[in-house]
Scaffold this motif. Structure first.
Motif, PDB file in Angstrom:
ATOM      1  N   GLU A 147       0.849  -1.193   0.000  1.00  0.00           N
ATOM      2  CA  GLU A 147       0.000   0.000   0.000  1.00  0.00           C
ATOM      3  C   GLU A 147       0.881   1.239   0.000  1.00  0.00           C
ATOM      4  O   GLU A 147       1.930   1.257   0.643  1.00  0.00           O
ATOM      5  CB  GLU A 147      -0.869   0.055   1.252  1.00  0.00           C
ATOM      6  CG  GLU A 147      -1.834  -1.079   1.421  1.00  0.00           C
ATOM      7  CD  GLU A 147      -2.580  -0.972   2.741  1.00  0.00           C
ATOM      8  OE1 GLU A 147      -3.031   0.139   3.081  1.00  0.00           O
ATOM      9  OE2 GLU A 147      -2.684  -1.989   3.430  1.00  0.00           O
ATOM     10  N   VAL A 148       0.445   2.280  -0.685  1.00  0.00           N
ATOM     11  CA  VAL A 148       1.136   3.564  -0.645  1.00  0.00           C
ATOM     12  C   VAL A 148       0.584   4.350   0.540  1.00  0.00           C
ATOM     13  O   VAL A 148      -0.613   4.632   0.596  1.00  0.00           O
ATOM     14  CB  VAL A 148       0.944   4.350  -1.962  1.00  0.00           C
ATOM     15  CG1 VAL A 148       1.584   5.720  -1.869  1.00  0.00           C
ATOM     16  CG2 VAL A 148       1.498   3.574  -3.137  1.00  0.00           C
ATOM     17  N   PHE A 163       5.808   3.188   1.579  1.00  0.00           N
ATOM     18  CA  PHE A 163       4.977   2.005   1.378  1.00  0.00           C
ATOM     19  C   PHE A 163       4.785   1.247   2.686  1.00  0.00           C
ATOM     20  O   PHE A 163       5.692   1.186   3.514  1.00  0.00           O
ATOM     21  CB  PHE A 163       5.640   1.029   0.396  1.00  0.00           C
ATOM     22  CG  PHE A 163       5.801   1.558  -0.987  1.00  0.00           C
ATOM     23  CD1 PHE A 163       4.760   1.513  -1.898  1.00  0.00           C
ATOM     24  CD2 PHE A 163       7.016   2.079  -1.408  1.00  0.00           C
ATOM     25  CE1 PHE A 163       4.920   1.979  -3.187  1.00  0.00           C
ATOM     26  CE2 PHE A 163       7.184   2.542  -2.693  1.00  0.00           C
ATOM     27  CZ  PHE A 163       6.129   2.497  -3.589  1.00  0.00           C
ATOM     28  N   LYS A 164       3.629   0.634   2.828  1.00  0.00           N
ATOM     29  CA  LYS A 164       3.370  -0.342   3.885  1.00  0.00           C
ATOM     30  C   LYS A 164       3.312  -1.687   3.175  1.00  0.00           C
ATOM     31  O   LYS A 164       2.453  -1.915   2.319  1.00  0.00           O
ATOM     32  CB  LYS A 164       2.041  -0.046   4.581  1.00  0.00           C
ATOM     33  CG  LYS A 164       1.660  -1.063   5.629  1.00  0.00           C
ATOM     34  CD  LYS A 164       0.319  -0.702   6.247  1.00  0.00           C
ATOM     35  CE  LYS A 164      -0.128  -1.737   7.249  1.00  0.00           C
ATOM     36  NZ  LYS A 164      -1.475  -1.412   7.787  1.00  0.00           N
ATOM     37  N   VAL A 165       4.253  -2.570   3.516  1.00  0.00           N
ATOM     38  CA  VAL A 165       4.349  -3.871   2.868  1.00  0.00           C
ATOM     39  C   VAL A 165       3.898  -4.937   3.860  1.00  0.00           C
ATOM     40  O   VAL A 165       4.534  -5.140   4.898  1.00  0.00           O
ATOM     41  CB  VAL A 165       5.796  -4.162   2.401  1.00  0.00           C
ATOM     42  CG1 VAL A 165       5.863  -5.503   1.680  1.00  0.00           C
ATOM     43  CG2 VAL A 165       6.312  -3.045   1.511  1.00  0.00           C
ATOM     44  N   GLY A 166       2.785  -5.596   3.558  1.00  0.00           N
ATOM     45  CA  GLY A 166       2.291  -6.671   4.405  1.00  0.00           C
ATOM     46  C   GLY A 166       3.144  -7.914   4.255  1.00  0.00           C
ATOM     47  O   GLY A 166       3.692  -8.181   3.188  1.00  0.00           O
ATOM     48  N   CYS A 167       3.276  -8.674   5.340  1.00  0.00           N
ATOM     49  CA  CYS A 167       4.086  -9.899   5.341  1.00  0.00           C
ATOM     50  C   CYS A 167       3.175 -11.125   5.394  1.00  0.00           C
ATOM     51  O   CYS A 167       2.149 -11.107   6.078  1.00  0.00           O
ATOM     52  CB  CYS A 167       5.014  -9.908   6.552  1.00  0.00           C
ATOM     53  SG  CYS A 167       6.095  -8.475   6.644  1.00  0.00           S
ATOM     54  N   THR A 168       3.582 -12.166   4.703  1.00  0.00           N
ATOM     55  CA  THR A 168       2.774 -13.377   4.676  1.00  0.00           C
ATOM     56  C   THR A 168       2.952 -14.231   5.924  1.00  0.00           C
ATOM     57  O   THR A 168       2.138 -15.112   6.188  1.00  0.00           O
ATOM     58  CB  THR A 168       3.106 -14.234   3.436  1.00  0.00           C
ATOM     59  OG1 THR A 168       4.495 -14.585   3.476  1.00  0.00           O
ATOM     60  CG2 THR A 168       2.788 -13.492   2.153  1.00  0.00           C
ATOM     61  N   GLU A 169       4.013 -13.985   6.699  1.00  0.00           N
ATOM     62  CA  GLU A 169       4.291 -14.790   7.890  1.00  0.00           C
ATOM     63  C   GLU A 169       3.201 -14.656   8.957  1.00  0.00           C
ATOM     64  O   GLU A 169       2.905 -15.592   9.673  1.00  0.00           O
ATOM     65  CB  GLU A 169       5.651 -14.415   8.508  1.00  0.00           C
ATOM     66  CG  GLU A 169       6.840 -14.813   7.674  1.00  0.00           C
ATOM     67  CD  GLU A 169       7.150 -13.839   6.549  1.00  0.00           C
ATOM     68  OE1 GLU A 169       7.925 -14.218   5.676  1.00  0.00           O
ATOM     69  OE2 GLU A 169       6.615 -12.713   6.529  1.00  0.00           O
ATOM     70  N   VAL A 197       7.487  -0.907   6.959  1.00  0.00           N
ATOM     71  CA  VAL A 197       7.312   0.369   6.277  1.00  0.00           C
ATOM     72  C   VAL A 197       8.623   0.687   5.559  1.00  0.00           C
ATOM     73  O   VAL A 197       9.697   0.647   6.164  1.00  0.00           O
ATOM     74  CB  VAL A 197       6.936   1.499   7.269  1.00  0.00           C
ATOM     75  CG1 VAL A 197       6.816   2.827   6.545  1.00  0.00           C
ATOM     76  CG2 VAL A 197       5.640   1.159   7.982  1.00  0.00           C
ATOM     77  N   VAL A 198       8.526   0.979   4.274  1.00  0.00           N
ATOM     78  CA  VAL A 198       9.689   1.238   3.436  1.00  0.00           C
ATOM     79  C   VAL A 198       9.506   2.593   2.754  1.00  0.00           C
ATOM     80  O   VAL A 198       8.438   2.878   2.219  1.00  0.00           O
ATOM     81  CB  VAL A 198       9.857   0.134   2.359  1.00  0.00           C
ATOM     82  CG1 VAL A 198      11.038   0.425   1.457  1.00  0.00           C
ATOM     83  CG2 VAL A 198       9.985  -1.229   3.002  1.00  0.00           C
TER      84      VAL A 198
END
Length: 80
Positions: free
Chosen positions: A41-42, A55-61, A68-69
């Motif tokens: 997500e932006v 960006f907010k990057v969701g993790c599959t774990e 947040v990047v």
């Protein structure tokens, strides 16, 4: 007329910059954040000479885990 063409191309160029940075953000999440990227997500997008995208990057774990990047141009750093 050339001025109108430059303005019309502006949003397309911005969208392509965000798309290119998404791949970089996923790579940073994977390599530095120990996160297998899922949804991206932006959170924030700023334009200009010093433009950046966060960006907010969701993790599959874990369904609640994310990193947040922040990317400036195509250089990205892990914030959290």
């Amino acid at each position: 007329m050339p001025t109108l063409a430059a303005f019309a191309a502006g949003p397309a160029v911005a969208a392509s910059n965000v798309s290119a940075a998404q791949a970089e953000a996923k790579e940073i999440a994977k390599s530095m954040g120990n996160c297998t990227p899922a949804k991206v997500e932006v959170l924030r997008y700023t334009v200009g000479r010093e433009g950046s995208t966060t960006f907010k990057v969701g993790c599959t774990e874990d369904k609640d885990a994310f990193v947040v990047v922040q990317c400036r141009s195509r250089i990205c750093t892990l914030l959290r």
